[in-house]
Scaffold this motif. Structure first.
Motif, PDB file in Angstrom:
ATOM      1  N   GLU A  65      41.578  47.817  43.734  1.00 19.56           N
ATOM      2  CA  GLU A  65      40.509  47.247  42.922  1.00 19.56           C
ATOM      3  C   GLU A  65      39.918  46.030  43.617  1.00 19.56           C
ATOM      4  O   GLU A  65      40.606  45.021  43.818  1.00 19.56           O
ATOM      5  N   ASP A  81      36.459  37.346  45.193  1.00 18.47           N
ATOM      6  CA  ASP A  81      37.745  36.911  45.722  1.00 18.47           C
ATOM      7  C   ASP A  81      37.731  37.056  47.245  1.00 18.47           C
ATOM      8  O   ASP A  81      37.672  38.173  47.771  1.00 18.47           O
ATOM      9  N   ASP A 130      45.970  47.214  41.059  1.00 20.99           N
ATOM     10  CA  ASP A 130      44.877  46.672  40.254  1.00 20.99           C
ATOM     11  C   ASP A 130      44.855  45.151  40.420  1.00 20.99           C
ATOM     12  O   ASP A 130      45.850  44.551  40.794  1.00 20.99           O
ATOM     13  N   TYR A 131      43.725  44.553  40.135  1.00 19.40           N
ATOM     14  CA  TYR A 131      43.592  43.112  40.292  1.00 19.40           C
ATOM     15  C   TYR A 131      44.460  42.385  39.264  1.00 19.40           C
ATOM     16  O   TYR A 131      44.522  42.802  38.115  1.00 19.40           O
ATOM     17  N   PRO A 132      45.184  41.313  39.628  1.00 14.13           N
ATOM     18  CA  PRO A 132      45.197  40.647  40.939  1.00 14.13           C
ATOM     19  C   PRO A 132      46.043  41.404  41.960  1.00 14.13           C
ATOM     20  O   PRO A 132      47.130  41.890  41.648  1.00 14.13           O
ATOM     21  N   THR A 133      45.531  41.483  43.160  1.00 14.49           N
ATOM     22  CA  THR A 133      46.160  42.284  44.212  1.00 14.49           C
ATOM     23  C   THR A 133      46.929  41.431  45.211  1.00 14.49           C
ATOM     24  O   THR A 133      47.206  41.876  46.326  1.00 14.49           O
ATOM     25  N   GLN A 166      41.343  38.736  49.385  1.00 15.04           N
ATOM     26  CA  GLN A 166      41.857  40.098  49.410  1.00 15.04           C
ATOM     27  C   GLN A 166      42.009  40.564  50.856  1.00 15.04           C
ATOM     28  O   GLN A 166      41.240  40.171  51.730  1.00 15.04           O
ATOM     29  N   ALA A 186      37.638  42.807  43.892  1.00 12.63           N
ATOM     30  CA  ALA A 186      36.965  41.757  43.122  1.00 12.63           C
ATOM     31  C   ALA A 186      35.787  41.243  43.943  1.00 12.63           C
ATOM     32  O   ALA A 186      35.914  40.986  45.138  1.00 12.63           O
ATOM     33  N   LYS A 202      35.788  48.856  41.464  1.00  9.22           N
ATOM     34  CA  LYS A 202      35.198  47.521  41.364  1.00  9.22           C
ATOM     35  C   LYS A 202      35.692  46.817  40.103  1.00  9.22           C
ATOM     36  O   LYS A 202      35.717  47.409  39.020  1.00  9.22           O
ATOM     37  N   ARG A 203      36.082  45.559  40.266  1.00  9.15           N
ATOM     38  CA  ARG A 203      36.536  44.791  39.104  1.00  9.15           C
ATOM     39  C   ARG A 203      35.379  44.515  38.154  1.00  9.15           C
ATOM     40  O   ARG A 203      35.548  44.547  36.940  1.00  9.15           O
ATOM     41  N   ALA A 204      34.218  44.263  38.683  1.00 11.73           N
ATOM     42  CA  ALA A 204      33.034  44.014  37.861  1.00 11.73           C
ATOM     43  C   ALA A 204      32.251  45.317  37.742  1.00 11.73           C
ATOM     44  O   ALA A 204      31.420  45.630  38.588  1.00 11.73           O
TER      45      ALA A 204
END
Length: 391
Positions: free
Chosen positions: A226, A231, A200-203, A234, A228, A256-258
């Protein structure tokens, strides 16, 4: 005259193999000499170390019963101790390589680490050398493991250079290194064939792993990742570029983070382009975690359109889409079924495709599930080519 009936020892060993209770196995080991080897095998094949005293007890046991040493095939560490933070050299992770090196017959094949702050740069200066003596370790499983920086992670990978399987589930780093330093400390794992990653983010720790390390023999990847949308660092795209000529089986879960925002074309091109994966035979999308009211599958359709035809002898044979149940699949794909059906039916590799499978966790009987029937009807192109099935 009556004849005594003898039960083969293999039958007793089979029964002992099904015993999971440690005390029961201790009891079977005392029944007779014939039962002792199998009982010991099940008692000591996996050694679990949760407290520093358990490592000391293991060392005492090996001293008194050295024949146990070759039985040990897996070491599992789950300490979560204050020693790991304030006296790291006294923790299990810090002590076990040197402690067990006195028993050369201890040659585990798997090392599993849970909930651990792993700090090799704060252990013995010879930690890398001590750990590298365990050349028998071919599988490394990391669950919720934190390093100070990726330099610590690099030390572990360099020491275990004969890994064939690596599982990194929510690996994290406390501090970030600059990009040039991170890139320079990557290594090559020439024997690694299986990689499983969940992040999961942060990856960032996983991004370093997949972007700055080389896996020239990698064939199987399972990845839950995940993305972002803003970002640029990644590293998922770098993984496909570096493993494209060897990767045969891919299980991919993208989140998707968002939530609710579509993945931009730029992010798709950078992170989801599988055009270099010319050896790909099976491709599985894990869509079970999708909870959005109106899911956006533009990225999935774009990814499929980029798939290569495959090199000679390595055609894409199977595409799997995993959902919770037929209603979940139908509702999630609602606006995209026609486009997805056309995308799967018309590309250059469609001629060698053997199946497109909807894999459902739960199914009603076929005559009771109207949504499953509607799902089949929505993919007319695949049905006409007899490629579609539900499992």
């Amino acid at each position: 005259m009556s004849k005594r009936q003898f039960i083969p020892i293999e039958i007793f060993e089979l029964v002992i193999d099904f015993i999971e209770d440690e005390k029961a196995l201790q009891s079977t080991s005392l029944v007779c000499k014939a039962w002792l080897p199998r009982s010991r095998f099940n008692l000591f094949r996996v050694v679990e170390l949760n407290f520093p005293g358990q490592l000391d007890s293991l060392l005492h046991l090996l001293e008194s019963a050295p024949d146990i040493a070759p039985i040990i095939k897996e070491i599992s560490i789950s300490e979560n101790s204050i020693l790991a933070l304030f006296r790291p050299a006294m923790s299990i992770a810090g002590r076990f390589p040197l402690s067990l090196s006195s028993y050369p017959l201890v040659q585990p094949r798997r090392l599993t680490v849970h909930n651990q702050l792993w700090l090799p740069t704060r252990y013995s200066p010879d930690y890398l050398l001590e750990l590298s003596r365990f050349s028998s370790i071919t599988s490394l499983d990391l669950f919720d493991v934190s390093f100070t920086t990726v330099a610590d992670f690099s030390i572990i990978l360099r020491a275990l250079g004969r890994l064939e399987s690596l599982h990194a589930n929510h690996v994290d780093c406390q501090r970030q290194l600059d990009s040039d330093t991170s890139a320079s400390i990557g290594c090559e794992l020439p024997f690694l064939t299986f990689l499983r990653v969940s992040s999961d983010y942060p990856t960032s720790a996983v991004d370093w792993l997949i972007a700055h390390n080389k896996f020239p023999s990698l064939r199987d990847i399972e990845i839950s990742y995940e993305i972002a949308l803003d970002d640029q660092n990644q590293g998922l795209g770098a993984l496909w570029a570096s493993t494209g000529s060897t990767l045969e089986n891919l299980k991919l879960g993208i989140f998707k983070r968002a939530a609710g925002h579509p993945i931009s074309r730029g992010v798709m091109e950078k992170q989801l382009n599988l055009s270099s994966c010319t050896a790909l035979r099976t491709l599985r999308f894990d869509c079970r975690g999708v909870r959005e009211v109106s899911s956006d599958w533009t990225w999935l359709i774009w990814l499929i359109t980029q798939l290569p035809a495959g090199a000679k002898g390595y055609p894409l044979r199977s595409i799997v889409l995993a959902f919770q149940h037929s209603s979940h699949a139908l509702a999630s794909l609602h606006r995209f079924t026609a486009e997805l059906d056309r995308t799967l039916s018309e590309p250059s590799w469609a001629g060698t495709l053997a199946e497109v499978v909807f894999e459902l966790d739960y199914r009603l009987p076929a005559d009771e599930d109207e949504d499953e029937l509607a799902l089949l009807e929505a993919f007319a192109g695949l049905r006409s080519r007899n490629l579609l099935r539900i499992a």
